[in-house]
Design an enzyme around this catalytic site. Structure first.
Site, mmCIF file in Angstrom:
data_model
loop_
_atom_site.group_PDB
_atom_site.id
_atom_site.type_symbol
_atom_site.label_atom_id
_atom_site.label_comp_id
_atom_site.label_asym_id
_atom_site.label_seq_id
_atom_site.Cartn_x
_atom_site.Cartn_y
_atom_site.Cartn_z
ATOM 1 N N PHE A 106 0.811 -1.217 0.000
ATOM 2 C CA PHE A 106 0.000 0.000 0.000
ATOM 3 C C PHE A 106 0.839 1.257 0.000
ATOM 4 O O PHE A 106 0.399 2.333 -0.437
ATOM 5 C CB PHE A 106 -0.957 -0.005 1.202
ATOM 6 C CG PHE A 106 -0.364 0.445 2.507
ATOM 7 C CD1 PHE A 106 -0.531 1.745 2.959
ATOM 8 C CD2 PHE A 106 0.342 -0.442 3.308
ATOM 9 C CE1 PHE A 106 -0.008 2.163 4.175
ATOM 10 C CE2 PHE A 106 0.870 -0.038 4.525
ATOM 11 C CZ PHE A 106 0.694 1.270 4.963
ATOM 12 N N LYS A 107 2.067 1.160 0.460
ATOM 13 C CA LYS A 107 2.894 2.346 0.583
ATOM 14 C C LYS A 107 3.363 2.876 -0.771
ATOM 15 O O LYS A 107 3.898 3.985 -0.854
ATOM 16 C CB LYS A 107 4.061 2.073 1.522
ATOM 17 C CG LYS A 107 3.541 1.844 2.945
ATOM 18 C CD LYS A 107 4.604 1.608 3.965
ATOM 19 C CE LYS A 107 3.957 1.395 5.339
ATOM 20 N NZ LYS A 107 4.918 1.155 6.403
#
Length: 430
Positions: A106-107
């Site tokens: 997700f980063k």
């Protein structure tokens, strides 16, 4: 838009200065002076809007006229050039899959947005910068990928030796060019402490024009709020929505709280933690007590002093009762996490990663007393944790090609102690 420090001991700054500084000089964290609600028309139309249009409207509230519309739309489209699918795992329970970007975590969303914003401002002024970032796993690889080859920007990544997965390590130690990886003898908290010490050393900060790509940087939080709006848009109208966030440093949850302040009708947030249950413990006792982090199989959440607690505390006026009104906290052991991965895979065929499994557990526990629609965040591809997931399910996993490409490259990392002088010696070589 102006940004103030949560410690309120330094002047307000612009969005540009906030993201270049990363951390205010008074050791606070930057927050927007106002959190502007989106219009009623926006929410009336959100279910027909594209992800890029939603993200642009949200970003504009935080940046205003510092980046022109055409450039900001380009930043948003370049950041979100991959899918963010919502997958129904079982009736009324959905996984928001945030791992379809280049490093399968997700980063990627936050790191790519930050990289493009810094690149935009650097082009305007020919300003050089050094990104200094601590990682407990996925931040480092996302930052390395997002900034690779960018003109005028060097990246130094600190990670705890032996405490991230092999694939995570390969992703941040094999790229070269403007990316330098430092393997620190210590924990993530030691790495994060070194980053903060470097930022509070004003001479050092100015000499190398240091900025951060951790979730202490506002340009990481802004784009993470995008996918909360996107989740609501995909679910449809007139439904109570509960979102469970696997939580370590609490940037992801803080981004959701910002979205709620902008008018997003999320009924409840759940802070789902592993053994590093600092915030769930605070919600139970009213006492915030940071402590040394402990290792778990959900390693990206192994944080004993979560930075973004101080942003949440600012939002809630230092009131635990205000926290409790919007956030429920749960904590789970490695044993519970492993059993959940195995059970969900056996029952549904859906494979959770160790962090998503913690989020799923928190959601299931909350929904025993609610009939809301539940969403948990799947924050990383299970193949990033082969040594954990494969023994649990008793099967070999297929590794996405974008991860496979890293495995055969040669690791290059500088071993250092958790010592600021050793870090400065590395900065001098850049």
């Amino acid at each position: 838009m102006k940004y103030y420090s949560t410690n309120k001991q330094v002047p307000e700054v612009s969005f540009e200065k906030a993201i270049f500084q990363g951390l205010p000089d008074d050791n606070g964290l930057y927050m927007p002076k106002t959190i502007q609600p989106l219009s009623a028309e926006f929410f009336e139309n959100i279910h027909e809007m594209t992800l890029h249009d939603i993200a642009y409207e949200v970003a504009k509230k935080f940046i205003e006229d510092e980046i022109p519309e055409r450039d900001l739309r380009g930043i948003v489209e370049g950041t979100l050039d991959f899918d963010l699918p919502l997958v129904e795992v079982e009736k009324g329970i959905y996984a928001l899959e945030l791992y379809h970007g280049p490093t399968c975590a997700f980063k990627d969303v936050g790191a790519r947005f930050l990289a493009r914003c810094l690149s935009y401002f650097s082009r305007q002024s020919d300003k050089k910068a050094t990104i200094l970032v601590a990682t407990s796993g996925d931040t480092g690889s996302a930052v390395a990928s997002g900034f690779l080859g960018m003109k005028n920007i060097n990246v130094v990544i600190l990670y705890p030796k032996g405490k991230i997965s092999k694939i995570q390590e390969q992703q941040l130690t094999t790229l070269g060019e403007n990316i330098t990886a430092c393997e620190v003898e210590g924990t993530f908290d030691d790495c994060q402490k070194m980053v903060k010490e470097a930022f509070l050393n004003l001479e050092l900060k100015a000499k190398y024009n240091l900025t951060s790509a951790n979730s202490i940087n506002m340009a990481r939080l802004v784009p993470q709020s995008f996918y909360y709006f996107w989740t609501y848009a995909m679910l449809g109208r007139d439904r109570d929505v509960v979102i469970s966030v696997p939580s370590g440093n609490y940037g992801n949850l803080t981004a959701g709280l910002l979205a709620k302040r902008m008018g997003l009708p999320i009924t409840q947030f759940i802070a789902s933690a592993n053994a590093n249950d600092i915030v769930p413990s605070y919600l139970r006792t009213g006492q915030f007590e940071p402590r040394k982090s402990v290792e778990t199989i959900s390693n990206a959440m192994d944080v004993g002093n979560p930075s973004n607690f101080y942003r949440m505390n600012d939002l809630y006026g230092s009131s635990v009762e205000n926290f409790r009104s919007e956030i429920k906290g749960f904590t789970y052991s490695d044993e519970q996490t492993g059993k959940t991965i195995k059970k969900v895979y056996g029952d549904t065929g859906y494979l959770l990663d160790p962090h998503g499994a913690v989020g799923y557990l928190g959601l299931k526990e909350y929904l025993t007393t609610s009939d809301a629609v539940g969403v948990f965040l799947e924050t990383a591809h299970p193949a990033k944790f082969l040594d954990i997931v494969e023994p649990i399910i008793g099967e070999k996993l297929e590794i996405p090609q974008r991860l496979q490409d890293y495995i055969e490259r040669q690791k290059v990392a500088i071993e250092i102690d958790a010592d600021l002088e050793q870090l400065e010696s590395i900065l001098e070589r850049l």
